[in-house]
Design a protein around this motif. Sequence first.
Motif, PDB file in Angstrom:
ATOM      1  N   LEU A  80      72.490  39.459  54.266  1.00  0.00           N
ATOM      2  CA  LEU A  80      72.405  40.264  53.163  1.00  0.00           C
ATOM      3  C   LEU A  80      72.376  39.465  51.952  1.00  0.00           C
ATOM      4  CD1 LEU A  80      71.818  43.197  52.375  1.00  0.00           C
ATOM      5  CD2 LEU A  80      74.365  43.434  52.721  1.00  0.00           C
ATOM      6  N   MET A  81      73.274  38.382  51.875  1.00  0.00           N
ATOM      7  CA  MET A  81      73.279  37.539  50.533  1.00  0.00           C
ATOM      8  C   MET A  81      71.911  36.855  50.400  1.00  0.00           C
ATOM      9  SD  MET A  81      77.442  36.350  50.851  1.00  0.00           S
ATOM     10  CE  MET A  81      78.579  37.598  50.717  1.00  0.00           C
ATOM     11  N   LEU A  82      71.659  36.168  51.613  1.00  0.00           N
ATOM     12  CA  LEU A  82      70.105  35.390  51.733  1.00  0.00           C
ATOM     13  C   LEU A  82      69.282  36.141  50.925  1.00  0.00           C
ATOM     14  CD1 LEU A  82      68.644  32.896  52.207  1.00  0.00           C
ATOM     15  CD2 LEU A  82      68.311  33.839  54.629  1.00  0.00           C
ATOM     16  N   ILE A  83      69.015  37.560  51.432  1.00  0.00           N
ATOM     17  CA  ILE A  83      68.099  38.577  51.027  1.00  0.00           C
ATOM     18  C   ILE A  83      68.095  38.602  49.545  1.00  0.00           C
ATOM     19  CG2 ILE A  83      66.991  40.383  51.139  1.00  0.00           C
ATOM     20  CD1 ILE A  83      67.623  40.567  54.264  1.00  0.00           C
ATOM     21  N   VAL A 102      65.766  37.698  44.026  1.00  0.00           N
ATOM     22  CA  VAL A 102      66.104  37.204  42.542  1.00  0.00           C
ATOM     23  C   VAL A 102      65.215  36.063  42.314  1.00  0.00           C
ATOM     24  CG1 VAL A 102      67.690  36.224  40.618  1.00  0.00           C
ATOM     25  CG2 VAL A 102      68.359  38.078  42.260  1.00  0.00           C
ATOM     26  N   ALA A 103      65.192  34.957  43.058  1.00  0.00           N
ATOM     27  CA  ALA A 103      64.419  33.960  43.144  1.00  0.00           C
ATOM     28  C   ALA A 103      62.835  34.126  42.738  1.00  0.00           C
ATOM     29  CB  ALA A 103      64.633  32.802  44.248  1.00  0.00           C
ATOM     30  N   GLY A 104      62.508  35.011  43.735  1.00  0.00           N
ATOM     31  CA  GLY A 104      61.031  35.511  43.781  1.00  0.00           C
ATOM     32  C   GLY A 104      60.500  36.040  42.520  1.00  0.00           C
ATOM     33  N   THR A 105      61.684  37.049  41.918  1.00  0.00           N
ATOM     34  CA  THR A 105      61.190  37.835  40.785  1.00  0.00           C
ATOM     35  C   THR A 105      61.363  36.937  39.493  1.00  0.00           C
ATOM     36  OG1 THR A 105      62.446  39.771  41.807  1.00  0.00           O
ATOM     37  CG2 THR A 105      62.151  39.604  39.230  1.00  0.00           C
ATOM     38  N   SER A 154      70.240  44.589  41.646  1.00  0.00           N
ATOM     39  CA  SER A 154      70.187  44.981  43.045  1.00  0.00           C
ATOM     40  C   SER A 154      70.808  43.830  43.922  1.00  0.00           C
ATOM     41  CB  SER A 154      68.353  45.201  43.156  1.00  0.00           C
ATOM     42  OG  SER A 154      68.388  45.304  44.632  1.00  0.00           O
ATOM     43  N   ALA A 155      70.684  42.610  43.357  1.00  0.00           N
ATOM     44  CA  ALA A 155      71.362  41.542  44.330  1.00  0.00           C
ATOM     45  C   ALA A 155      72.767  41.587  44.165  1.00  0.00           C
ATOM     46  CB  ALA A 155      70.665  40.194  43.582  1.00  0.00           C
ATOM     47  N   THR A 156      73.256  41.933  43.164  1.00  0.00           N
ATOM     48  CA  THR A 156      74.797  42.239  43.031  1.00  0.00           C
ATOM     49  C   THR A 156      75.144  43.383  43.982  1.00  0.00           C
ATOM     50  OG1 THR A 156      74.697  41.445  40.528  1.00  0.00           O
ATOM     51  CG2 THR A 156      76.565  42.451  41.465  1.00  0.00           C
ATOM     52  N   ALA A 157      74.319  44.438  43.837  1.00  0.00           N
ATOM     53  CA  ALA A 157      74.827  45.608  44.668  1.00  0.00           C
ATOM     54  C   ALA A 157      74.749  45.188  46.059  1.00  0.00           C
ATOM     55  CB  ALA A 157      73.977  46.697  44.299  1.00  0.00           C
ATOM     56  N   MET A 158      73.884  44.403  46.584  1.00  0.00           N
ATOM     57  CA  MET A 158      73.747  44.060  47.929  1.00  0.00           C
ATOM     58  C   MET A 158      74.906  43.181  48.532  1.00  0.00           C
ATOM     59  SD  MET A 158      69.695  43.522  48.971  1.00  0.00           S
ATOM     60  CE  MET A 158      69.074  43.058  47.654  1.00  0.00           C
ATOM     61  N   ILE A 159      75.194  42.002  47.492  1.00  0.00           N
ATOM     62  CA  ILE A 159      76.428  41.268  47.730  1.00  0.00           C
ATOM     63  C   ILE A 159      77.754  42.128  48.118  1.00  0.00           C
ATOM     64  CG2 ILE A 159      77.662  39.382  46.742  1.00  0.00           C
ATOM     65  CD1 ILE A 159      75.089  38.282  45.772  1.00  0.00           C
ATOM     66  N   ALA A 160      77.599  43.074  47.169  1.00  0.00           N
ATOM     67  CA  ALA A 160      79.032  44.066  47.100  1.00  0.00           C
ATOM     68  C   ALA A 160      78.978  44.457  48.741  1.00  0.00           C
ATOM     69  CB  ALA A 160      78.877  45.244  46.178  1.00  0.00           C
ATOM     70  N   THR A 175      80.549  52.196  49.535  1.00  0.00           N
ATOM     71  CA  THR A 175      79.577  51.640  50.121  1.00  0.00           C
ATOM     72  C   THR A 175      78.270  52.509  49.651  1.00  0.00           C
ATOM     73  OG1 THR A 175      80.978  51.229  51.916  1.00  0.00           O
ATOM     74  CG2 THR A 175      78.711  51.241  52.433  1.00  0.00           C
ATOM     75  N   ALA A 176      78.255  53.702  49.789  1.00  0.00           N
ATOM     76  CA  ALA A 176      77.099  54.545  49.500  1.00  0.00           C
ATOM     77  C   ALA A 176      76.713  54.302  47.943  1.00  0.00           C
ATOM     78  CB  ALA A 176      77.366  56.055  49.564  1.00  0.00           C
ATOM     79  N   GLY A 177      77.621  54.072  47.337  1.00  0.00           N
ATOM     80  CA  GLY A 177      76.923  53.838  45.747  1.00  0.00           C
ATOM     81  C   GLY A 177      76.572  52.420  45.528  1.00  0.00           C
ATOM     82  N   ALA A 178      76.821  51.523  46.166  1.00  0.00           N
ATOM     83  CA  ALA A 178      76.268  50.219  46.165  1.00  0.00           C
ATOM     84  C   ALA A 178      75.009  50.073  46.849  1.00  0.00           C
ATOM     85  CB  ALA A 178      77.330  49.161  47.130  1.00  0.00           C
ATOM     86  N   SER A 179      74.972  51.081  47.693  1.00  0.00           N
ATOM     87  CA  SER A 179      73.527  50.981  48.474  1.00  0.00           C
ATOM     88  C   SER A 179      72.391  51.745  47.605  1.00  0.00           C
ATOM     89  CB  SER A 179      73.590  51.809  49.965  1.00  0.00           C
ATOM     90  OG  SER A 179      72.364  51.870  50.673  1.00  0.00           O
TER      91      SER A 179
END
Length: 406
Positions: free
Chosen positions: A180-183, A188-191, A96-102, A114-118
């Motif tokens: 978005l990158m911070l989120i 990932v850190a919380g998980t 999920s994080a990788t897709a958000m960075i994308a 964009t739709a695929g990454a979301s």
Amino acid sequence: MKADPIRRDPHFGVRAVLAVPHVPHLLLASLVGRLPVASAPLAILLCAVAAGSGYLWASVVAGLYGLAATIGQPMLGRLVDRHGQRLPLIAAATTSATAMIALAVLDPRQRLLTAGASVAAGFATPPLEGALRALWSQTVPQRLQTAAFSLDVAAQSLLFALGPLLVSATVALSGPGTALMLIAALGVAGTWTMTTSAPSRAWQPPPAGPTNWMGPMRSRELRGIAGVLLLVGTALGAQGVAGTAWADSLGDRTSAGVLLGAFSAGSCMGGLAFSRRRGSRVGDRTLLGLVAGFTLGWAPLVVAPPSLAVMALLALVPGLCLSPLLGVVFERAGRTADPGCLTETFSWLVAAVGIGSAIGTALAGPLADHHGAAASYALALLAAAAGLGRLATCLAAAARAVPNTA
């Protein structure tokens, strides 16, 4: 022998729950890991708009994230029930994080990518709510579990109030891409922090029973509870649109945030207050009373008086019942669910609220356009009333089934 800190505490409340070993660690880590759920839609929307996309496409991309997250939760919950928490949750959070960075670096004019990454970012959202609530059954004493569920829901209400503020502050300082990158990083850190805790490492899925594509939704009782939560979610989705429409009618859109914040504050206060009650189980009458209070709380908002102070106070009222209501429902579901699909059970209930919220948002928009905020608040009232009726029907059916079974 060292005295039990829970037994020394005269209250069955927040202090008693937080005195249980590992609970503060698990709750805080889970909330940090759930931050994308509360913040990513807004960050995605702002990121797409800042990159030159119109609001229509930006809303579609953000909506795809929310829809995919709702669909993915039960499926990922089933994987957790089969393979344990650590590997599925960390793999999902990383994806999920990788897709958000994308999403943060893609040109929104590349609509397919964009739709695929979301969709990927949403679908891979780790089912931390279900996983945490599955841990409560082994970590928290039975007599404190209702309080633990109420505290969890109350804390999440606060998260949904603070998450957008974090996004807004980060956007002001460094732009929406950084937000978005911070989120993504915090998710990932919380998980990772949650899954490296001793209870999560020790948690083992019970032996899997006969497989069925419906999983825990085979249960008629669970389907009834999910139906109630879907209608509760519809009310929640409608109130977001209603608050925005009311603020627009006064010419001050920032007032919408005040109303949503007041509702979240009410939910947090209600959950903290309810967690102080004694006893491990809540009767049918109390549950009906909570849903009735949630329903009646929308009635004054239908009047929609043109005063921010009055509206903020009124928005507190339905919120006061929300956290206790959800806490009781989750506790009852966890007590009656098949241990072999506990995470999936909770994930289905979370998904029911999400689906209902999407329905409420979709229905409230046209009502607000044509009839104003009062009509959208009326939708919230009707949806909550339907949920109350559905709950009464389910409880009556369960009561009839007991003597028949005997």
